[in-house]
Design a protein around this motif. Sequence first.
Motif, PDB file in Angstrom:
ATOM      1  N   ARG A   1      32.148  17.447  41.959  1.00  0.00           N
ATOM      2  CA  ARG A   1      33.559  17.146  41.384  1.00  0.00           C
ATOM      3  C   ARG A   1      34.497  17.680  42.053  1.00  0.00           C
ATOM      4  NH1 ARG A   1      35.095  15.720  36.091  1.00  0.00           N
ATOM      5  NH2 ARG A   1      33.181  15.020  34.728  1.00  0.00           N
ATOM      6  N   VAL A   2      34.426  18.828  42.831  1.00  0.00           N
ATOM      7  CA  VAL A   2      35.426  19.509  43.872  1.00  0.00           C
ATOM      8  C   VAL A   2      35.334  18.921  45.028  1.00  0.00           C
ATOM      9  CG1 VAL A   2      36.064  21.783  44.902  1.00  0.00           C
ATOM     10  CG2 VAL A   2      35.376  21.886  42.665  1.00  0.00           C
ATOM     11  N   ALA A   3      34.095  18.465  45.580  1.00  0.00           N
ATOM     12  CA  ALA A   3      33.965  17.676  46.782  1.00  0.00           C
ATOM     13  C   ALA A   3      34.918  16.283  46.482  1.00  0.00           C
ATOM     14  CB  ALA A   3      32.447  17.449  46.850  1.00  0.00           C
ATOM     15  N   ALA A   4      34.621  15.515  45.441  1.00  0.00           N
ATOM     16  CA  ALA A   4      35.333  14.275  45.215  1.00  0.00           C
ATOM     17  C   ALA A   4      36.689  14.558  45.295  1.00  0.00           C
ATOM     18  CB  ALA A   4      34.704  13.717  43.952  1.00  0.00           C
TER      19      ALA A   4
ATOM     20  N   VAL B   1      45.632  18.600  44.704  1.00  0.00           N
ATOM     21  CA  VAL B   1      45.914  19.493  43.525  1.00  0.00           C
ATOM     22  C   VAL B   1      45.817  18.746  42.214  1.00  0.00           C
ATOM     23  CG1 VAL B   1      47.607  20.893  42.295  1.00  0.00           C
ATOM     24  CG2 VAL B   1      47.182  21.555  44.563  1.00  0.00           C
ATOM     25  N   GLU B   2      46.371  17.483  42.213  1.00  0.00           N
ATOM     26  CA  GLU B   2      46.237  16.609  41.279  1.00  0.00           C
ATOM     27  C   GLU B   2      44.851  16.302  40.832  1.00  0.00           C
ATOM     28  OE1 GLU B   2      48.254  12.301  39.675  1.00  0.00           O
ATOM     29  OE2 GLU B   2      48.557  13.124  41.443  1.00  0.00           O
ATOM     30  N   GLN B   3      44.114  15.895  42.030  1.00  0.00           N
ATOM     31  CA  GLN B   3      42.575  15.507  41.814  1.00  0.00           C
ATOM     32  C   GLN B   3      41.638  16.597  41.213  1.00  0.00           C
ATOM     33  OE1 GLN B   3      41.335  12.334  41.957  1.00  0.00           O
ATOM     34  NE2 GLN B   3      43.291  11.798  42.175  1.00  0.00           N
TER      35      GLN B   3
ATOM     36  N   SER C   1      39.838  16.766  37.748  1.00  0.00           N
ATOM     37  CA  SER C   1      38.308  17.001  37.672  1.00  0.00           C
ATOM     38  C   SER C   1      37.836  18.088  36.773  1.00  0.00           C
ATOM     39  CB  SER C   1      37.660  17.289  39.086  1.00  0.00           C
ATOM     40  OG  SER C   1      38.072  16.400  40.121  1.00  0.00           O
ATOM     41  N   SER C   2      38.759  19.069  36.185  1.00  0.00           N
ATOM     42  CA  SER C   2      38.545  20.112  35.591  1.00  0.00           C
ATOM     43  C   SER C   2      38.390  19.487  34.030  1.00  0.00           C
ATOM     44  CB  SER C   2      39.685  21.154  35.590  1.00  0.00           C
ATOM     45  OG  SER C   2      39.964  21.739  36.759  1.00  0.00           O
ATOM     46  N   ASP C   3      38.727  18.335  33.711  1.00  0.00           N
ATOM     47  CA  ASP C   3      38.335  18.021  32.554  1.00  0.00           C
ATOM     48  C   ASP C   3      37.192  17.075  32.493  1.00  0.00           C
ATOM     49  OD1 ASP C   3      41.153  18.474  31.587  1.00  0.00           O
ATOM     50  OD2 ASP C   3      41.782  16.440  32.190  1.00  0.00           O
ATOM     51  N   GLY C   4      36.321  17.673  31.433  1.00  0.00           N
ATOM     52  CA  GLY C   4      34.891  17.240  31.023  1.00  0.00           C
ATOM     53  C   GLY C   4      33.985  18.275  31.643  1.00  0.00           C
TER      54      GLY C   4
ATOM     55  N   PRO D   1      31.269  20.490  33.857  1.00  0.00           N
ATOM     56  CA  PRO D   1      30.883  21.647  33.118  1.00  0.00           C
ATOM     57  C   PRO D   1      31.880  22.377  32.511  1.00  0.00           C
ATOM     58  CG  PRO D   1      30.779  22.174  35.264  1.00  0.00           C
ATOM     59  CD  PRO D   1      31.626  20.882  35.266  1.00  0.00           C
ATOM     60  N   ASN D   2      33.019  21.657  32.069  1.00  0.00           N
ATOM     61  CA  ASN D   2      34.292  22.427  31.336  1.00  0.00           C
ATOM     62  C   ASN D   2      34.445  23.955  31.903  1.00  0.00           C
ATOM     63  OD1 ASN D   2      34.164  20.233  29.211  1.00  0.00           O
ATOM     64  ND2 ASN D   2      32.113  21.116  28.431  1.00  0.00           N
ATOM     65  N   VAL D   3      34.864  23.798  33.235  1.00  0.00           N
ATOM     66  CA  VAL D   3      35.292  25.122  33.996  1.00  0.00           C
ATOM     67  C   VAL D   3      36.661  24.596  34.762  1.00  0.00           C
ATOM     68  CG1 VAL D   3      33.233  26.458  33.869  1.00  0.00           C
ATOM     69  CG2 VAL D   3      33.990  24.805  35.876  1.00  0.00           C
ATOM     70  N   PRO D   4      37.592  25.438  34.837  1.00  0.00           N
ATOM     71  CA  PRO D   4      38.889  25.215  35.736  1.00  0.00           C
ATOM     72  C   PRO D   4      38.683  24.876  37.108  1.00  0.00           C
ATOM     73  CG  PRO D   4      38.956  27.358  34.944  1.00  0.00           C
ATOM     74  CD  PRO D   4      37.699  26.752  34.276  1.00  0.00           C
ATOM     75  N   LEU D   5      38.468  23.883  37.644  1.00  0.00           N
ATOM     76  CA  LEU D   5      38.230  23.566  39.077  1.00  0.00           C
ATOM     77  C   LEU D   5      39.527  23.593  39.820  1.00  0.00           C
ATOM     78  CD1 LEU D   5      35.228  20.996  38.615  1.00  0.00           C
ATOM     79  CD2 LEU D   5      35.009  23.418  38.809  1.00  0.00           C
ATOM     80  N   VAL D   6      40.293  24.476  39.905  1.00  0.00           N
ATOM     81  CA  VAL D   6      41.463  24.502  40.292  1.00  0.00           C
ATOM     82  C   VAL D   6      41.508  26.060  41.098  1.00  0.00           C
ATOM     83  CG1 VAL D   6      42.591  22.945  39.129  1.00  0.00           C
ATOM     84  CG2 VAL D   6      42.795  25.458  38.515  1.00  0.00           C
ATOM     85  N   GLY D   7      42.697  26.107  42.109  1.00  0.00           N
ATOM     86  CA  GLY D   7      42.819  27.190  42.841  1.00  0.00           C
ATOM     87  C   GLY D   7      43.913  27.207  43.930  1.00  0.00           C
ATOM     88  N   PRO D   8      44.312  28.105  44.336  1.00  0.00           N
ATOM     89  CA  PRO D   8      45.338  28.120  45.324  1.00  0.00           C
ATOM     90  C   PRO D   8      44.849  27.502  46.651  1.00  0.00           C
ATOM     91  CG  PRO D   8      44.260  30.517  45.327  1.00  0.00           C
ATOM     92  CD  PRO D   8      43.570  29.397  44.105  1.00  0.00           C
TER      93      PRO D   8
END
Length: 270
Positions: free
Chosen positions: A84-87, A127-129, A133-136, A138-145
């Motif tokens: 998800r992060v890669a996409a 950042v928007e993507q 991607s954080s929704d659904g 494995p239900n973890v926040p895939l965001v960061g600085p």
Amino acid sequence: MQDAREGSRVLRAQLVDAHAAVAARSAAHVDPQSGLTTPEFLSRWADNSGPTALPVGVALVDVEALDGAEHRLGRRAAYHAARRVAAAVSEPLGPVDAAVRLSERAFALIVPGASSRHLASLVDAVVEQLELSSDGYPNVPLVGPIAWTVTLARPLPLDDLHLALGTPEQPASTLAGDPIVVREVPDPVGAHHRRNGTGPDPEPEPTTERMPRIRIPEDVARSGSGSDGAEVSELVSGLPRRTPRPSAVRSAALFRPSAVVGDETPPTAS
């Protein structure tokens, strides 16, 4: 003519560098979990001999949720999170741009020929993507600085970007003097829970001010009970502690002018 020749020379050098980036990306190894190129891509392409004619936008993304994800979430969940992060980081990129997985949680975006304005808009899109991607699962926040800069320096200033992420409140620049911009994500875990409606239940609001106010008749207040024998405490709370007595039911019926107690015949108009 001299300006034209100089411009042509710079343009040719930029094109050579851009083509080298494309060739290095096609030949680089791929991380099996995320599907992105490995740091080998940078060593194949970025010449360490010094500045070049091609400006390159470099962004470093730090996704804390991926740190030890396989141990915390399991192999399958860690695989999906990395994909998800890669996409998310790859979707806004152009045909000559590249996304590189530097470590378990760090990702680099390489944008040859980028301007500061173009790179800033690309970071906004990433950042928007990541938020989407954080929704659904494995239900973890895939965001960061994210820290980013545009530079002519070689090697690319990834170490400087990493240091800037550690001190986001302080102005930062690379060793070559290129300014570094840091975009923080405040409370990514809390934002993820608020967006998905998960996380700990909120504290219940106090109900004292929300209880209905009951006006106690003066005779009840003086005697301590009503005409039906109900206690004042029951009238105040509005929640009787026991089943009303039959006398209370009969007394309540007296306040209905359309009915007569003990007579089934409805009253007739006089």
